[in-house]
Design a protein around this motif. Structure first.
Motif, PDB file in Angstrom:
ATOM      1  N   ASN A 196       6.687   2.567  17.581  1.00 47.91           N
ATOM      2  CA  ASN A 196       6.864   3.993  17.312  1.00 47.91           C
ATOM      3  C   ASN A 196       7.287   4.263  15.867  1.00 47.91           C
ATOM      4  N   ARG A 197       7.884   3.248  15.206  1.00 48.39           N
ATOM      5  CA  ARG A 197       8.283   3.434  13.810  1.00 48.39           C
ATOM      6  C   ARG A 197       7.111   3.263  12.842  1.00 48.39           C
ATOM      7  N   ILE A 198       6.076   2.549  13.258  1.00 51.03           N
ATOM      8  CA  ILE A 198       4.966   2.236  12.357  1.00 51.03           C
ATOM      9  C   ILE A 198       4.098   3.470  12.145  1.00 51.03           C
ATOM     10  N   SER A 199       3.878   3.805  10.886  1.00 44.40           N
ATOM     11  CA  SER A 199       3.050   4.951  10.537  1.00 44.40           C
ATOM     12  C   SER A 199       1.801   4.493   9.788  1.00 44.40           C
ATOM     13  N   VAL A 200       0.865   5.397   9.634  1.00 47.02           N
ATOM     14  CA  VAL A 200      -0.320   5.103   8.827  1.00 47.02           C
ATOM     15  C   VAL A 200       0.092   4.769   7.401  1.00 47.02           C
ATOM     16  N   ALA A 201       1.114   5.436   6.880  1.00 43.91           N
ATOM     17  CA  ALA A 201       1.597   5.145   5.524  1.00 43.91           C
ATOM     18  C   ALA A 201       2.099   3.701   5.422  1.00 43.91           C
ATOM     19  N   ASP A 202       2.745   3.196   6.478  1.00 46.90           N
ATOM     20  CA  ASP A 202       3.189   1.799   6.487  1.00 46.90           C
ATOM     21  C   ASP A 202       1.996   0.853   6.385  1.00 46.90           C
ATOM     22  N   MET A 203       0.937   1.146   7.140  1.00 47.09           N
ATOM     23  CA  MET A 203      -0.259   0.298   7.104  1.00 47.09           C
ATOM     24  C   MET A 203      -0.894   0.323   5.721  1.00 47.09           C
ATOM     25  N   GLN A 204      -1.000   1.499   5.130  1.00 51.15           N
ATOM     26  CA  GLN A 204      -1.592   1.620   3.805  1.00 51.15           C
ATOM     27  C   GLN A 204      -0.784   0.829   2.773  1.00 51.15           C
ATOM     28  N   ALA A 205       0.534   0.912   2.858  1.00 50.97           N
ATOM     29  CA  ALA A 205       1.393   0.193   1.912  1.00 50.97           C
ATOM     30  C   ALA A 205       1.281  -1.316   2.112  1.00 50.97           C
ATOM     31  N   PHE A 206       1.245  -1.748   3.363  1.00 53.35           N
ATOM     32  CA  PHE A 206       1.113  -3.178   3.663  1.00 53.35           C
ATOM     33  C   PHE A 206      -0.216  -3.705   3.117  1.00 53.35           C
ATOM     34  N   HIS A 207      -1.286  -2.979   3.369  1.00 47.25           N
ATOM     35  CA  HIS A 207      -2.616  -3.371   2.908  1.00 47.25           C
ATOM     36  C   HIS A 207      -2.652  -3.450   1.386  1.00 47.25           C
ATOM     37  N   ALA A 208      -2.107  -2.457   0.713  1.00 48.22           N
ATOM     38  CA  ALA A 208      -2.139  -2.428  -0.751  1.00 48.22           C
ATOM     39  C   ALA A 208      -1.299  -3.547  -1.357  1.00 48.22           C
ATOM     40  N   SER A 209      -0.230  -3.936  -0.688  1.00 45.44           N
ATOM     41  CA  SER A 209       0.685  -4.942  -1.231  1.00 45.44           C
ATOM     42  C   SER A 209       0.150  -6.367  -1.099  1.00 45.44           C
ATOM     43  N   TYR A 210      -0.561  -6.646  -0.012  1.00 43.22           N
ATOM     44  CA  TYR A 210      -0.889  -8.035   0.295  1.00 43.22           C
ATOM     45  C   TYR A 210      -2.379  -8.375   0.274  1.00 43.22           C
ATOM     46  N   ILE A 211      -3.267  -7.398   0.440  1.00 48.99           N
ATOM     47  CA  ILE A 211      -4.694  -7.705   0.441  1.00 48.99           C
ATOM     48  C   ILE A 211      -5.208  -7.550  -0.984  1.00 48.99           C
ATOM     49  N   THR A 212      -5.040  -8.606  -1.773  1.00 44.31           N
ATOM     50  CA  THR A 212      -5.408  -8.596  -3.191  1.00 44.31           C
ATOM     51  C   THR A 212      -6.289  -9.793  -3.510  1.00 44.31           C
ATOM     52  N   ARG A 213      -7.099  -9.643  -4.546  1.00 47.40           N
ATOM     53  CA  ARG A 213      -8.003 -10.738  -4.926  1.00 47.40           C
ATOM     54  C   ARG A 213      -7.240 -11.998  -5.303  1.00 47.40           C
ATOM     55  N   CYS A 214      -6.117 -11.834  -5.976  1.00 44.58           N
ATOM     56  CA  CYS A 214      -5.375 -13.000  -6.476  1.00 44.58           C
ATOM     57  C   CYS A 214      -4.965 -13.955  -5.372  1.00 44.58           C
ATOM     58  N   HIS A 215      -4.711 -13.423  -4.184  1.00 37.90           N
ATOM     59  CA  HIS A 215      -4.181 -14.249  -3.108  1.00 37.90           C
ATOM     60  C   HIS A 215      -5.220 -14.601  -2.042  1.00 37.90           C
ATOM     61  N   ALA A 216      -6.491 -14.316  -2.307  1.00 35.85           N
ATOM     62  CA  ALA A 216      -7.541 -14.595  -1.321  1.00 35.85           C
ATOM     63  C   ALA A 216      -7.901 -16.076  -1.310  1.00 35.85           C
ATOM     64  N   ARG A 217      -8.036 -16.610  -0.108  1.00 34.23           N
ATOM     65  CA  ARG A 217      -8.565 -17.964   0.084  1.00 34.23           C
ATOM     66  C   ARG A 217      -9.776 -17.823   0.998  1.00 34.23           C
ATOM     67  N   VAL A 218     -10.941 -18.180   0.488  1.00 39.85           N
ATOM     68  CA  VAL A 218     -12.198 -17.917   1.173  1.00 39.85           C
ATOM     69  C   VAL A 218     -12.832 -19.228   1.612  1.00 39.85           C
TER      70      VAL A 218
END
Length: 447
Positions: A196-218
């Motif tokens: 109930n505490r998780i908002s769309v804004a939380d998801m957007q912030a999490f995505h922006a913080s951690y889904i980055t090219r620098c940390h991708a392992r493909v």
């Protein structure tokens, strides 16, 4: 469009039965792109298809206790829509599903304890693969996180949680994790309050913080050359913000799992036909040098099914449980060692005590030579079955990529298993396990 899907299903079916590298060396190519993404490739030209997995350091260990579940729900909502960007229109979940079906391809996102993963499976026909890469790139970088869908999905998840409270297997696993990990993110509890505490804004912030090219392992397995794979990876990550990896701040440090300082016993009354028991402690990290000794040793102790020592002592000799097992869960941190069983509620105390005795003796004395040889034969004999399809091979390759294992890891695996000795197992178990300090959770037993 239907023909594409039929062709894709045919190729996928063939990939399940066509042996790949079963008896040959498995060359792993590795390079780092200028964006910072690390790429691992196994060329498998037998079938005109490719499997890709992209991993980011964005699992549940990156989430605070009051937002437990954030990584998982972020992954779930990534399939529910993409935002409009430039000339590219917005797509809702139905449009996304139809687009992937038209391409005869599959795409998904998931989150575990350590990593956040995207997966793509596509035919390698140039036009189809290009369209699949472009659609996946949008889904990776431009999710819309529709608020109305999250409201719907949150209620569904809460209903599933409430249903899980009626199952003793879920209750014992949840309580075991909370006590064993003692405040570490591995043990954070997903519940109605955190959802109930998780908002769309939380998801957007999490995505922006951690889904980055620098940390991708493909990781890539399929009918692509290195040059083709490099182009595909660049396309998949192309819509993420460009970042100077040398100047990017490091990810926050996650503390290690604290060791247990004493034994703990938790009994939870539960009206069920079977009592569920879990015994364990923090185990070891995946990069631990004792990995192979612990793998072989655990097969002997409780990981080998009906040929394990726990099964022999608890089930065969005493009839106290139909199933009893043990396993390690190594990760970026010390994942749990778990010994589990189910038994009649009136036999829970006896079955638990016998299991503890077997574990204590194994840690103290190690395995017999006959047990050791049988375990090696089974593990080595079954190893090719872990590599007999592109999808299985991708799982192994992503493990190499994620854990920084040697590129020849798959080629040397059987040799590493073969050289494990009884003394290696005894010393490794003595270093890692302290039976006198373990957590025991019993759900459903009589007082």
């Amino acid at each position: 469009m239907k023909l594409r899907a039929i062709c894709a299903r045919t190729a996928w079916a063939l990939s399940l039965f066509c042996p790949i590298f079963a008896h040959a060396a498995i060359p792993v190519q590795h390079w780092t792109q200028s964006t910072g993404a690390k790429v691992y490739l196994i060329e498998s030209p037998a079938i005109a298809m490719v499997d890709v997995q992209i991993d980011f350091d964005a699992g549940s260990r990156r989430v605070t206790a009051d937002r437990s579940g954030l990584a998982g729900v972020t992954a779930s909502l990534l399939s529910k829509g993409v935002a409009a960007r430039g000339s590219a229109p917005a797509l809702d979940e139905n449009a996304l599903g139809e687009a992937w079906a038209d391409l005869g391809a599959q795409f998904g996102a998931s989150a575990g304890a350590d990593r956040f993963s995207f997966s793509l499976r596509s035919l390698t026909e140039a036009d189809l693969l290009d369209q699949a890469v472009r659609l996946a790139a949008r889904q990776i970088a431009e999710p819309s996180f529709p608020a109305e869908v999250w409201q719907r999905d949150r209620q569904r998840l809460i209903a599933q949680l409430k249903e899980s409270y009626t199952r003793p297997a879920s209750v014992v696993a949840r309580e075991f994790g909370k006590v064993l990990y003692s405040g570490h993110p591995y043990g954070f509890e997903l519940n109605e309050a955190t959802l109930n505490r998780i908002s769309v804004a939380d998801m957007q912030a999490f995505h922006a913080s951690y889904i980055t090219r620098c940390h991708a392992r493909v990781s890539i397995v399929g009918a692509l050359t290195r040059a083709q794979a490099d182009v595909a990876v660049a396309g998949l990550l192309s819509r993420l913000p460009a970042t100077d990896c040398a100047k990017a701040p490091p990810l926050p440090v996650v503390p290690e799992v604290p060791p247990l300082d004493r034994a703990q016993l938790l009994r939870i009354p539960f009206d069920s036909a079977q009592a569920h028991v879990m015994i364990g402690q923090p185990g070891f990290k995946r990069n631990d040098p004792d990995f192979f000794a612990l793998t072989v040793g655990n097969y002997i102790l409780g990981g080998g099914g009906f040929v394990s020592r726990l099964t022999d002592e608890v089930r065969e000799k005493r009839g106290l449980s139909y199933s009893v097992f043990s396993y390690f869960s190594p990760g970026r941190h010390a994942g749990a060692f778990t010994l589990g069983l189910q038994t009649r509620p009136d036999q829970a105390a006896q079955a638990t005590e016998v299991a503890r005795q077997v574990l204590t003796r194994f840690v103290s004395e190690g395995p017999l030579e006959a047990e050791l040889q049988a375990a090696k034969d089974n593990l080595i004999g079954g190893f090719p079955l872990q590599l007999d399809s592109n999808r299985k091979l991708l799982g192994s390759l992503s493990g190499i990529a994620w854990n920084d294992l040697p590129l020849d890891y798959l080629d040397t695996w059987t040799a590493q298993i073969a050289k494990v000795s009884a003394a290696d197992i005894k010393s490794a178990f003595a270093r890692k396990l302290q039976p006198e300090k373990m957590v025991t959770v019993i759900v459903g037993a009589a007082p």
